[in-house]
Scaffold this motif. Structure first.
Motif, PDB file in Angstrom:
ATOM      1  N   GLU A   1       0.829  -1.212   0.000  1.00 32.60           N
ATOM      2  CA  GLU A   1       0.000   0.000   0.000  1.00 32.60           C
ATOM      3  C   GLU A   1       0.861   1.258   0.000  1.00 32.60           C
ATOM      4  N   LEU A   2       1.966   1.221   0.768  1.00 32.34           N
ATOM      5  CA  LEU A   2       2.891   2.359   0.800  1.00 32.34           C
ATOM      6  C   LEU A   2       3.513   2.565  -0.581  1.00 32.34           C
ATOM      7  N   GLU A   3       3.928   1.474  -1.232  1.00 35.41           N
ATOM      8  CA  GLU A   3       4.483   1.575  -2.585  1.00 35.41           C
ATOM      9  C   GLU A   3       3.456   2.190  -3.549  1.00 35.41           C
ATOM     10  N   ALA A   4       2.208   1.790  -3.429  1.00 36.62           N
ATOM     11  CA  ALA A   4       1.156   2.323  -4.299  1.00 36.62           C
ATOM     12  C   ALA A   4       0.948   3.814  -4.026  1.00 36.62           C
ATOM     13  N   CYS A   5       0.939   4.216  -2.752  1.00 33.95           N
ATOM     14  CA  CYS A   5       0.774   5.634  -2.400  1.00 33.95           C
ATOM     15  C   CYS A   5       1.895   6.479  -2.967  1.00 33.95           C
ATOM     16  N   MET A   6       3.099   5.883  -3.045  1.00 32.49           N
ATOM     17  CA  MET A   6       4.260   6.611  -3.547  1.00 32.49           C
ATOM     18  C   MET A   6       4.459   6.428  -5.045  1.00 32.49           C
ATOM     19  N   ASP A   7       3.501   5.776  -5.718  1.00 30.06           N
ATOM     20  CA  ASP A   7       3.574   5.507  -7.159  1.00 30.06           C
ATOM     21  C   ASP A   7       4.850   4.759  -7.535  1.00 30.06           C
ATOM     22  N   LEU A   8       5.181   3.743  -6.740  1.00 29.80           N
ATOM     23  CA  LEU A   8       6.407   2.974  -6.991  1.00 29.80           C
ATOM     24  C   LEU A   8       6.121   1.657  -7.719  1.00 29.80           C
TER      25      LEU A   8
END
Length: 182
Positions: A174-181
């Motif tokens: 979810e953190l990766e998705a929030c950071m567009d990674l």
């Protein structure tokens, strides 16, 4: 597009673990380094652990608008220097800032383009279990941390997004998705 992502949440929620895992997966991310007026501890390196400044130099930087946020704790000044953040963003590197609530609020004013993410525990009971599991705090200190957590949790709605750190792998995705990674 690179952007500054600000992460905050109560003590014990697992911010440090999430950030360490994220950086291991994405070495292109620059974790912002704070400046401080305190003396370096054994093994701490200039520019890696902190930027160590004299009080005079720190105060001059404050006056010049050179910090995204700053505060005083236990007689020492701490802050996030603006220039290294802007330099990394200009180079196309995503920047991550792990910070406490008041600092996040300052960054919201000084750098409104930052994406602000609040990390929540699955419950206050789980947060208490995690803090007690560290084995580093007295009961009184744990109670203070939990009271502070209640205040911080009430501020979650101020943030651009909220992530519940229950399952580390799910939270990391979810953190990766929030950071567009991706």
């Amino acid at each position: 597009m690179s952007r500054l992502t600000v992460i905050t949440g109560p003590s014990g929620v697992g911010k440090g673990t999430l950030v360490a895992q994220l950086l291991a997966r994405h070495p292109e991310i620059w974790l912002s380094v704070s400046a401080t007026t305190r003396e370096p501890r054994a093994g701490e390196l200039e520019g890696q652990n902190y930027f160590f400044l004299s009080r005079e130099a720190f105060e001059q930087t404050v006056a010049a608008g050179g910090f995204l946020e700053w505060a005083e704790f236990a007689g020492n000044l701490y802050g996030t220097p603006r220039q290294p953040v802007e330099d990394c963003l200009a180079q196309g590197r995503p920047v991550l800032l792990e910070i406490e609530l008041e600092g996040a609020r300052q960054v919201r004013r000084s750098f409104p383009a930052a994406f602000q993410l609040f990390i929540r525990p699955p419950s206050l009971g789980e947060l208490e279990r995690r803090i007690r599991g560290r084995g580093t705090d007295s009961d009184a200190a744990i109670q203070r941390r939990l009271e502070r957590a209640r205040v911080e949790l009430a501020a979650a709605e101020e943030f651009d997004a909220t992530l519940v750190n229950d399952d580390l792998e799910v939270a990391l995705r979810e953190l990766e998705a929030c950071m567009d990674l991706g």
